[in-house]
Design a protein around this motif. Structure first.
Motif, PDB file in Angstrom:
ATOM      1  N   GLN A  82      -5.871   2.716   5.829  1.00 47.15           N
ATOM      2  CA  GLN A  82      -5.350   2.072   4.652  1.00 47.15           C
ATOM      3  C   GLN A  82      -4.987   0.849   5.394  1.00 47.15           C
ATOM      4  OE1 GLN A  82      -4.068   2.534   1.888  1.00 47.15           O
ATOM      5  NE2 GLN A  82      -4.182  -0.218   1.448  1.00 47.15           N
ATOM      6  N   CYS A  83      -5.207  -0.328   4.966  1.00 53.09           N
ATOM      7  CA  CYS A  83      -5.095  -2.361   6.086  1.00 53.09           C
ATOM      8  C   CYS A  83      -3.956  -2.231   5.310  1.00 53.09           C
ATOM      9  CB  CYS A  83      -6.462  -2.437   5.857  1.00 53.09           C
ATOM     10  SG  CYS A  83      -7.955  -1.271   6.255  1.00 53.09           S
ATOM     11  N   MET A  84      -3.272  -3.271   6.684  1.00 49.85           N
ATOM     12  CA  MET A  84      -2.044  -3.944   5.993  1.00 49.85           C
ATOM     13  C   MET A  84      -2.496  -4.472   5.183  1.00 49.85           C
ATOM     14  SD  MET A  84       0.511  -5.529   9.096  1.00 49.85           S
ATOM     15  CE  MET A  84       1.554  -6.552   9.550  1.00 49.85           C
ATOM     16  N   GLN A 103      -8.562  -1.061   1.696  1.00 47.13           N
ATOM     17  CA  GLN A 103      -8.711  -0.052   1.831  1.00 47.13           C
ATOM     18  C   GLN A 103     -10.217   0.371   2.293  1.00 47.13           C
ATOM     19  OE1 GLN A 103      -7.284   2.725  -0.835  1.00 47.13           O
ATOM     20  NE2 GLN A 103      -7.042   4.856   1.052  1.00 47.13           N
ATOM     21  N   LEU A 104     -10.552   1.286   3.202  1.00 45.60           N
ATOM     22  CA  LEU A 104     -11.644   1.308   4.100  1.00 45.60           C
ATOM     23  C   LEU A 104     -12.333   2.662   4.040  1.00 45.60           C
ATOM     24  CD1 LEU A 104     -14.335  -0.279   5.140  1.00 45.60           C
ATOM     25  CD2 LEU A 104     -13.041   0.172   7.261  1.00 45.60           C
ATOM     26  N   GLY A 111     -17.249  -0.119   2.215  1.00 46.32           N
ATOM     27  CA  GLY A 111     -15.025  -0.435   1.775  1.00 46.32           C
ATOM     28  C   GLY A 111     -14.870  -0.539  -0.147  1.00 46.32           C
ATOM     29  N   ARG A 112     -13.901  -0.431   0.041  1.00 44.38           N
ATOM     30  CA  ARG A 112     -12.600  -1.139  -0.867  1.00 44.38           C
ATOM     31  C   ARG A 112     -12.408  -2.358  -1.076  1.00 44.38           C
ATOM     32  NH1 ARG A 112      -9.808   4.194  -3.775  1.00 44.38           N
ATOM     33  NH2 ARG A 112      -8.522   2.896  -3.609  1.00 44.38           N
ATOM     34  N   LEU A 113     -12.200  -3.078  -2.145  1.00 39.87           N
ATOM     35  CA  LEU A 113     -11.012  -4.177  -1.757  1.00 39.87           C
ATOM     36  C   LEU A 113      -9.776  -4.616  -3.113  1.00 39.87           C
ATOM     37  CD1 LEU A 113     -11.670  -6.265  -0.012  1.00 39.87           C
ATOM     38  CD2 LEU A 113     -13.120  -7.176  -1.376  1.00 39.87           C
ATOM     39  N   LEU A 114      -8.846  -4.153  -2.292  1.00 38.91           N
ATOM     40  CA  LEU A 114      -7.880  -3.761  -3.514  1.00 38.91           C
ATOM     41  C   LEU A 114      -6.963  -5.771  -2.694  1.00 38.91           C
ATOM     42  CD1 LEU A 114      -6.657  -0.926  -1.938  1.00 38.91           C
ATOM     43  CD2 LEU A 114      -7.339  -0.981  -4.519  1.00 38.91           C
ATOM     44  N   ASP A 115      -5.935  -5.884  -4.193  1.00 34.10           N
ATOM     45  CA  ASP A 115      -5.435  -7.175  -4.438  1.00 34.10           C
ATOM     46  C   ASP A 115      -3.958  -6.513  -3.478  1.00 34.10           C
ATOM     47  OD1 ASP A 115      -4.385  -5.897  -6.395  1.00 34.10           O
ATOM     48  OD2 ASP A 115      -4.010  -7.684  -7.208  1.00 34.10           O
ATOM     49  N   GLY A 116      -2.761  -6.893  -3.525  1.00 30.07           N
ATOM     50  CA  GLY A 116      -1.494  -6.863  -2.338  1.00 30.07           C
ATOM     51  C   GLY A 116      -1.262  -6.365  -3.542  1.00 30.07           C
ATOM     52  N   SER A 117      -1.025  -5.711  -4.973  1.00 30.86           N
ATOM     53  CA  SER A 117      -0.410  -4.696  -5.831  1.00 30.86           C
ATOM     54  C   SER A 117      -1.007  -3.459  -6.049  1.00 30.86           C
ATOM     55  CB  SER A 117      -0.247  -4.960  -7.813  1.00 30.86           C
ATOM     56  OG  SER A 117       0.291  -6.751  -7.322  1.00 30.86           O
ATOM     57  N   GLY A 118      -2.374  -3.476  -5.571  1.00 32.83           N
ATOM     58  CA  GLY A 118      -3.565  -2.280  -4.600  1.00 32.83           C
ATOM     59  C   GLY A 118      -4.352  -2.305  -6.211  1.00 32.83           C
TER      60      GLY A 118
END
Length: 157
Positions: free
Chosen positions: A14-16, A20-21, A43-50
């Motif tokens: 889990q990335c700061m 998420q990768l 990989g997976r790209l999410l915003d600050g709210s998930g």
């Protein structure tokens, strides 16, 4: 000379920066030691709210490099030897697939010799395209942290 299968593994983390990768594996069959030309990476790209980014398909900008340790702000960049080129990849429902080393999409030639070190770390930077451009001046890149461990597994047949 015996055939050998080498598998490159990027650990899930889990990335700061709310990226998420997931696990990424590449298997390469070769008759002798060598350098893989392209490492496939998902990989997976999410915003600050998930929330998953990209919707039904949005282009994002990525930079990839290999480093000597996991801590951002320390260690040595071992590939590429100069600044990372920008790769464009479509993100759909948060998922992106890239070929690290694929020069047809703007990436750097993967000329790193993985035989030089058993432990390397993948640094990923991502940015949204601005006006359909990924130029360094128009896009603000965020760094995934920590860097992701790339492990080498060898099986001699």
């Amino acid at each position: 000379m015996a055939a050998r299968t080498t598998r490159w593994n990027t650990h899930r983390a889990q990335c700061m920066l709310h990226f998420q990768l997931p696990l990424s594996l590449v298997e390469i069959a070769e008759a002798a030691t060598g350098v893989p030309k392209i490492l496939n990476h998902q990989g997976r790209l999410l915003d600050g709210s998930g929330n998953l980014l990209g919707g039904s398909g949005t282009d994002y900008c990525f930079k990839f490099s290999f480093w000597s340790n996991a801590t951002v702000g320390s260690g040595s960049q071992v590939w590429p030897t100069s600044s990372s080129s920008i790769t464009t990849a479509s993100v759909r429902n948060g998922i992106f697939n890239v070929g690290i080393g694929d020069t047809t999409v703007g990436g750097d030639t993967l000329d790193y010799n993985f035989e030089d070190s058993d432990t390397n770390f993948l640094r990923i930077e991502a940015a949204a395209q601005i006006s359909s451009s990924c130029s360094s001046g128009s896009s603000t890149f965020e760094i995934f942290t920590p860097r992701f461990l790339i492990e080498r597994f060898e099986n001699h047949i």
